[in-house]
Design an enzyme around this catalytic site. Structure first.
Site, PDB file in Angstrom:
ATOM      1  CD  GLU A  80      -3.132   3.266  -5.581  1.00  0.00           C
ATOM      2  OE1 GLU A  80      -4.119   2.651  -5.995  1.00  0.00           O
ATOM      3  OE2 GLU A  80      -2.192   2.736  -4.985  1.00  0.00           O
ATOM      4  CG  HIS A 134      -3.416  -0.641  -6.916  1.00  0.00           C
ATOM      5  ND1 HIS A 134      -3.731   0.041  -5.776  1.00  0.00           N
ATOM      6  CD2 HIS A 134      -3.355  -1.957  -6.549  1.00  0.00           C
ATOM      7  CE1 HIS A 134      -3.884  -0.812  -4.767  1.00  0.00           C
ATOM      8  NE2 HIS A 134      -3.649  -2.030  -5.214  1.00  0.00           N
ATOM      9  NE  ARG A 152      -4.241  -1.466  -0.078  1.00  0.00           N
ATOM     10  CZ  ARG A 152      -4.338  -2.464  -0.952  1.00  0.00           C
ATOM     11  NH1 ARG A 152      -3.337  -2.723  -1.792  1.00  0.00           N
ATOM     12  NH2 ARG A 152      -5.435  -3.204  -0.999  1.00  0.00           N
TER      13      ARG A 152
END
Lengths: 314, 314
Positions: free
Chosen positions: A255, A274, A226
């Protein structure tokens, strides 16, 4: 009993559900609606769409199956207060994520980004700067399901693996283990530093400037956990001042990563938006976990696979 | 006794030779000269520079250590007539080559070429077409030292391996074996077709149009052996008509590949300019094979590692 999917599995994956559980009422939707939620006993969701307000409508809801690993976006308090069971697909990510991580490591070692550029110029050149993965050392922050799978594959390539978790307690496919407290002293030994840590208060800015200073200047740093792990300013500084050799980032503090972030343009940074856990087989795999759990649930057994502790965040 | 190197190892690799073999006279040169060759008892070369004419000068020469795997460029007849022993570094390539092959396979499966292009545009997009390597099937033509190492790594990723050689005789890290004669019927099962076959009369144009027709339209075809395996026109046709999904080519019928070859510009072809075996540790590894052989040789033992049969070509 009604099972509400907030996404739509392919027909060939949907059919077996209807066949195997004829007694249930399935709703497949392409998003979350409060009206449907009011009717649902079981919710199957990616978990990113659920708000505290939604939970107020979910008066019949007893079980949320999250087809994802991270639950930081879920309204934990509201769910806990209502006593709703949450289980997820922990482990489902391990295959695509470990394959992605190995892809990135090997691509760097075997100079694939360079090779692709040469090809565009139709230029036959043997001047690639290629090294070998074999005999290197990898430090893996968070050797759980995913981290251990990466460790297993790295060991097959002749890599020494050092696992690092809070306690330093043994983990699968790690040649040795250290605790978070020992991290700084272990970093100079690592050619590759991989994090797959979840987002918790403890992991937030766990890596500081001193850690990047301690890494080899040739080290490949990979964050596949993360974005809270490191202050992005510290990371950018480490790259800009060549404290590390390469960074491969699947996660970011914010993000989507802003288009004006300097991370996009470093030649020794790979931005993976991601997607390392994505796979054409993702829904298929999720349902392989969901179906046995659903069978158990219908028998009144709530000891399901991957029940989550929302108070701890994973 | 004089040992003549036609390349110059790094000082840190050269020193141990001088220390370990003080009785020998070492010459390290950056190329081949007939004058030096006249003095040499042992020649250490990459093998690409040696001609039939050179051999006429090499009147004292008894052993050629080839720091390479392919010997098709060597003047085999002249060497055999003179009774010169030839040994090579078979196996040295296995680590870098297997790592390269896995790098290419995983990069394709995990959409790295696409990802790199997105990054250039600073574009956050999750629309990657990613698949998984796990549970696929690879057919490996020539499961020798290199092919078996690729097989070993593929098996670690959960891939089923089918080895294919002349006889169909068992090979390491192959779940099953077939002979050349059974190739066509086995091809429809393979998601990945890898050749690491050497160049021999038998392997020349072993793969024909019918073989590409038999492959899955999604198959990744990889030639990491020699360019003689397939007529490049047939290969180009197979790519252009989508008989296969991807081609990764480390070797070509004519090298360097001409800058006007259509192979450079297909979006589903990777041109690796015959560098898959390269490694920053190549010379180090060669010397690790050379030194024990040299020790044996000095004791009069000619049963060295990897003695080559020039009449067979490998």
């Amino acid at each position: 009993m009604r099972v509400y999917f907030t996404f739509e599995p392919r027909p060939d994956l949907r059919e077996p559900l209807l066949t195997d559980f004829p007694q249930l009422d399935f709703v497949f939707d392409s998003g979350l609606s409060n009206e449907e939620l009011q009717q649902a006993d079981i919710l199957v969701t990616y978990g990113e769409d659920l708000t505290e307000e939604n939970i107020q409508y979910a008066t019949k809801l007893k079980w949320i199956f999250v087809a994802s690993a991270g639950i930081e976006k879920m309204p934990a308090r509201a769910i806990m207060e209502r006593g709703i069971l949450v289980s997820n697909v922990r482990g489902i990510h391990k295959t695509p994520m470990a394959e992605s991580m190995l892809a990135h490591i090997l691509a760097i070692k075997r100079a694939l980004p360079w090779m692709y550029e040469q090809q565009k110029k139709s230029e036959w050149s043997k001047k690639a700067k290629q090294t070998e993965l074999r005999d290197s050392t990898a430090l893996i922050l968070g050797p759980g399901a995913i981290g251990s799978e990466v460790g297993r594959l790295l060991q097959a390539f002749g890599v020494t693996t050092i696992g690092c978790n809070r306690s330093g307690k043994e983990a699968a496919y790690m040649d040795s283990m250290i605790s978070f407290a020992q991290l700084k002293e272990a970093l100079p030994n690592a050619d590759i530093v991989i994090s797959v840590l979840p987002k918790t208060p403890e992991t937030t800015h766990l890596l500081k400037e001193e850690h990047f200073v301690a890494m080899k200047s040739s080290a490949i740093f990979m964050n596949f956990g993360r974005g809270n792990l490191v202050d992005e300013k510290v990371l950018i500084q480490a790259i800009a001042t060549e404290q590390i050799g390469y960074a491969v980032l699947d996660v970011f503090e914010v993000e989507p990563l802003s288009s004006d972030s300097p991370l996009w343009s470093f030649s020794n940074v790979i931005v993976s938006p991601h997607i390392s856990s994505h796979s054409s087989r993702y829904v298929e795999r999720s349902l392989e976990i969901f179906k046995p759990s659903l069978t158990k649930w219908l028998k009144g057994d709530t000891d399901l696979e991957n029940v989550m502790d929302l108070s701890r965040g994973y």
